[in-house]
Design a protein around this motif. Structure first.
Motif, PDB file in Angstrom:
ATOM      1  N   TYR A  80      12.149   8.106  -2.948  1.00  0.00           N
ATOM      2  CA  TYR A  80      11.344   7.191  -3.751  1.00  0.00           C
ATOM      3  C   TYR A  80      11.774   7.250  -5.208  1.00  0.00           C
ATOM      4  O   TYR A  80      12.376   8.232  -5.675  1.00  0.00           O
ATOM      5  N   VAL A  91       7.585   0.495   0.236  1.00  0.00           N
ATOM      6  CA  VAL A  91       7.586   1.182   1.528  1.00  0.00           C
ATOM      7  C   VAL A  91       6.195   1.776   1.744  1.00  0.00           C
ATOM      8  O   VAL A  91       5.714   2.543   0.910  1.00  0.00           O
ATOM      9  N   VAL A 128       6.971   4.078  -2.906  1.00  0.00           N
ATOM     10  CA  VAL A 128       6.459   4.489  -1.606  1.00  0.00           C
ATOM     11  C   VAL A 128       4.958   4.734  -1.721  1.00  0.00           C
ATOM     12  O   VAL A 128       4.505   5.489  -2.596  1.00  0.00           O
TER      13      VAL A 128
END
Length: 432
Positions: free
Chosen positions: A118, A50, A27
């Motif tokens: 994450y 992400v 992330v």
């Protein structure tokens, strides 16, 4: 992938079923220079990427001052994040604002209650303005660290001109005060001075050159302290030639409505105060539970992992990373770009079972523009440029770093138009 859960439950068990296959999730929070550099490394990596940002676009911050002074349009310096991620098969974008980090259970929380888990996290959430606790500074001055803020400044500038054209020049309505003599302050002051004369030449012929005043305030003894003294002096001379009043060794005591008070006792009535005196980490950093040091920046180890966290990296303006001499790296674009790339590569190394490597910053130089055919540049190896050569170098470098062919073409066209048709250009007030 994203879900609101009872935080007493396991985050991974609640959101793990939303992952794409068994790929580890990285992330990246923040899509500034640091985040974009990390994204570029991870785009084709065997991870689920992400990206989280409060805007659905990335902003080329070095040119925000040109948006604020009508040299460029807002769309010229913004690029959609979904377009950035379009070529990556295993990438997602989430629009949201970071509110918390749970390092133990490995998830971040957003302001709207969503959580994102994450395997590895990169924090590149940038910086905000530092007002140093000066009374009235935050409430009564303007910054240009975001695209919205830059457009707001442009509106305020032209509102002052329209007011003066309708009601006359009084109470310093056409006095623009810039606080801070670093690159941003110098670029703003020079651009406003040139804009004022262009506007007077074409649109506001009822006003005279003496009606507009631009004042640049710097608390130290010279401008552009990060540059060589010769370049600092060149910048001061060029600003004065453009009609800018440069006040050195002056400190702001307070900012009042239409009035800025200096510690020397001097008072300056003005129509607009622009704050470029320093930057600070976003307020949310103090709420993340991560170790912080000087200036509230997140403390990181030699490989840019947050101290005490094996899976969290902090990069860019928010990270307290150092050079080989142990001095904090400047909060500039190059440390952010190199840091974001390094953090992403260390994550790939960890996923491959390898050891991380220490971050080594490579100083590629610094640049600042003062105005038309005037800039300063201090490059690697001690090369120093000023005047037209530095200005051309500045133009080419900034175009090269812009995202998107349309943006590059638009900026080049706008700059060429302003150069060839000096005195003309769009000067409209947006948003009512």
């Amino acid at each position: 992938m994203v879900k609101t859960v009872d935080q007493d439950q396991s985050t991974q068990s609640q959101s793990g079923d939303l992952r794409q296959g068994s790929r580890p999730r990285v992330v990246v929070v923040g899509a500034g220079f640091a985040g974009l550099a990390a994204i570029e490394v991870l785009r084709d990596a065997p991870v689920e990427l992400v990206v989280v940002d409060r805007h659905n676009f990335t902003t080329f911050q070095p040119l925000l001052y040109q948006v604020a002074t009508a040299g460029l349009n807002a769309g010229d310096v913004a690029y959609p994040l979904r377009t950035v991620l379009r070529r990556a098969r295993h990438a997602h974008f989430i629009q949201g604002t970071l509110a918390e980090v749970d390092a133990k259970r490995r998830f971040i929380g957003l302001e709207d209650g969503r959580i994102v888990d994450y395997d590895y996290l990169i924090l590149g959430i940038g910086a905000s303005a530092s007002f140093f606790g000066i009374p009235g500074a935050e409430e009564r001055s303007h910054t240009i660290y975001t695209l919205d803020a830059a457009v707001d400044v442009r509106n305020h500038i032209f509102q002052r001109f329209e007011y003066a054209a309708s009601h006359g020049v009084h109470d310093g309505v056409l006095t623009f005060v810039v606080v801070g003599g670093g690159a941003t302050g110098v670029e703003l002051a020079g651009a406003i001075a040139e804009l004022a004369h262009r506007a007077l030449y074409t649109d506001f012929t009822m006003l005279g050159p003496d009606d507009v005043k631009v004042v640049l305030i710097e608390q130290r003894g010279r401008l552009l302290e990060a540059f060589h003294e010769d370049l600092s002096e060149y910048a001061r001379r060029e600003l004065r030639a453009r009609g800018v009043t440069v006040l050195l060794n002056e400190t702001v005591e307070s900012v009042e409505e239409g009035l800025i008070v200096l510690k020397s006792g001097r008072e300056i009535r003005n129509g607009l105060v622009l704050w470029a005196a320093g930057i600070a980490v976003p307020p949310v950093v103090s709420k993340l539970g991560l170790p912080t040091g000087r200036g509230g920046r997140i403390m990181v180890g030699s490989d840019l992992r947050v101290v005490g966290s094996d899976r969290i990296f902090a990069v860019g303006d928010v990270a307290l990373s150092t050079n080989r001499d142990g001095a904090p790296l400047p909060q500039l674009a190059q440390p952010a770009l190199q840091g974001g790339e390094h953090a992403a590569r260390q994550i790939l190394a960890l996923l491959a079972g390898s050891e991380t490597e220490p971050f080594r910053y490579r100083d590629k130089g610094i640049m600042a523009t003062i105005g038309r055919r005037a800039a300063v540049a201090e490059l690697a190896g001690g090369v120093r440029l000023h005047g037209t050569p530095a200005w051309v170098s500045w133009l080419l470098l900034h175009v090269a770093f812009l995202l998107g062919s349309r943006n590059k073409a638009s900026v080049l066209m706008n700059w060429s138009w302003h150069y060839l048709s000096w005195g003309k250009g769009p000067r409209v007030i947006l948003g009512g």
